[in-house]
Design an enzyme around this catalytic site. Structure first.
Site, PDB file in Angstrom:
ATOM      1  N   PRO A 118       0.787  -1.229   0.000  1.00 29.71           N
ATOM      2  CG  PRO A 118      -0.107  -1.098   2.137  1.00 29.71           C
ATOM      3  CD  PRO A 118       0.521  -2.054   1.184  1.00 29.71           C
ATOM      4  CG  ASN A 119      -0.184   4.277   1.334  1.00 29.17           C
ATOM      5  OD1 ASN A 119      -1.182   4.764   0.817  1.00 29.17           O
ATOM      6  ND2 ASN A 119      -0.194   3.769   2.538  1.00 29.17           N
ATOM      7  NE  ARG A 153       4.019   6.783   1.707  1.00 28.28           N
ATOM      8  CZ  ARG A 153       4.301   5.545   2.089  1.00 28.28           C
ATOM      9  NH1 ARG A 153       4.831   4.691   1.253  1.00 28.28           N
ATOM     10  NH2 ARG A 153       4.054   5.170   3.311  1.00 28.28           N
ATOM     11  CE1 TYR A 194       9.185   4.893   2.935  1.00 35.06           C
ATOM     12  CE2 TYR A 194       7.610   6.709   2.933  1.00 35.06           C
ATOM     13  CZ  TYR A 194       8.080   5.533   3.479  1.00 35.06           C
ATOM     14  OH  TYR A 194       7.464   4.994   4.571  1.00 35.06           O
ATOM     15  CG  ASN A 212       8.367  -2.192   0.437  1.00 32.95           C
ATOM     16  OD1 ASN A 212       7.802  -2.320   1.513  1.00 32.95           O
ATOM     17  ND2 ASN A 212       9.001  -1.077   0.080  1.00 32.95           N
ATOM     18  CB  ALA A 254       1.424   0.104   6.217  1.00 36.00           C
ATOM     19  CG  HIS A 312       5.087  -2.342  10.294  1.00 30.02           C
ATOM     20  ND1 HIS A 312       6.409  -2.721  10.387  1.00 30.02           N
ATOM     21  CD2 HIS A 312       5.060  -1.333   9.362  1.00 30.02           C
ATOM     22  CE1 HIS A 312       7.144  -1.960   9.574  1.00 30.02           C
ATOM     23  NE2 HIS A 312       6.342  -1.110   8.941  1.00 30.02           N
ATOM     24  CG  ASP A 319      -0.540 -17.353   8.153  1.00 32.92           C
ATOM     25  OD1 ASP A 319       0.493 -17.387   8.848  1.00 32.92           O
ATOM     26  OD2 ASP A 319      -1.691 -17.342   8.638  1.00 32.92           O
ATOM     27  CD  GLU A 343       9.832  -7.625   5.457  1.00 32.95           C
ATOM     28  OE1 GLU A 343       9.170  -8.668   5.616  1.00 32.95           O
ATOM     29  OE2 GLU A 343      10.026  -6.802   6.372  1.00 32.95           O
ATOM     30  CG  HIS A 360      11.031  -2.475   4.781  1.00 31.21           C
ATOM     31  ND1 HIS A 360       9.682  -2.363   4.559  1.00 31.21           N
ATOM     32  CD2 HIS A 360      11.221  -3.646   5.427  1.00 31.21           C
ATOM     33  CE1 HIS A 360       9.076  -3.414   5.065  1.00 31.21           C
ATOM     34  NE2 HIS A 360       9.984  -4.216   5.583  1.00 31.21           N
ATOM     35  CB  ILE A 361      12.459   2.603   0.368  1.00 32.05           C
ATOM     36  CG1 ILE A 361      11.978   1.842  -0.870  1.00 32.05           C
ATOM     37  CG2 ILE A 361      13.199   3.883  -0.011  1.00 32.05           C
ATOM     38  CD1 ILE A 361      10.812   2.494  -1.582  1.00 32.05           C
ATOM     39  CB  SER A 362      12.524   4.223   5.182  1.00 37.24           C
ATOM     40  OG  SER A 362      11.509   3.363   5.683  1.00 37.24           O
ATOM     41  NE  ARG A 397      10.011   5.946   8.647  1.00 42.76           N
ATOM     42  CZ  ARG A 397       9.108   5.725   7.689  1.00 42.76           C
ATOM     43  NH1 ARG A 397       9.285   4.740   6.823  1.00 42.76           N
ATOM     44  NH2 ARG A 397       8.034   6.496   7.601  1.00 42.76           N
ATOM     45  NE  ARG A 418       6.874   4.192   9.996  1.00 40.62           N
ATOM     46  CZ  ARG A 418       5.809   4.314   9.195  1.00 40.62           C
ATOM     47  NH1 ARG A 418       5.493   3.344   8.360  1.00 40.62           N
ATOM     48  NH2 ARG A 418       5.076   5.400   9.206  1.00 40.62           N
TER      49      ARG A 418
END
Ligand code: DQA
Length: 141
Positions: free
Chosen positions: A10-11, A18, A23, A74, A77, A80, A87, A98, A100-102, A107, A111
């Site tokens: 998402p996002n 954003r 990011y 990725n 959200a 978390h 599953d 996995e 994550h950019i950040s 943070r 997170r």
């Protein structure tokens, strides 16, 4: 490793616009193009899916069992919160990485926990969009 599912949660469709201080300005399309180009050089096909919906991501992972050799994800959200994505990755039996950019550990506290990293072979975070290319390298290597 011939076929890889590249999943973004998402996002992430808003990347480039954003929270650019976190990011950066690279768009999701730029990331997808870069991963596909690097993969093509290794003879690997990449199918990319971005969705804001948990169920769409879960279904994509379950379906990937039938055709993919690995997953770059990725979960954004949902990292978390999502037992369902945890599953699905576990049930797929596929190697997943996995991304994550950040640096999520630098943070907010909420997170710091990933429900999905434990069913992945590894997690790359905080290295910006380069993390996706490193994940490709790791999966194919
Ligand atoms: C993110 C980190 C998540 O905590 C956040 O919800 C995102 C993006 C990252 O790539 O840094 O949407 O997955």
């Amino acid at each position: 490793m011939k076929k890889i599912l590249l999943l973004n949660g998402p996002n992430l469709s808003l990347l480039g616009k954003r929270e650019t201080e976190i990011y950066g300005t690279t768009t999701l399309q730029d990331i997808v193009d870069a991963v596909k180009e690097a993969a093509a050089k290794k003879g690997v096909d990449v199918v990319d899916i971005q969705s804001d919906e948990e169920g769409v991501l879960v279904k994509a992972i379950c379906d990937a069992r039938e055709w993919a050799d690995g997953i770059i994800i990725n979960p954004a959200a949902y990292t978390h919160t999502s037992v369902a994505i945890h599953d699905a990755i576990k049930g797929s039996g596929l190697k997943a990485i996995e991304v994550h950019i950040s640096n999520v550990y630098a943070r907010e506290g909420y997170r710091h926990e990933s429900l999905t990293a434990g069913v992945c072979v590894g997690q790359i975070c905080g290295l910006g969009v380069r993390g996706y290319l490193l994940a490709l390298e790791a999966l194919v290597g």
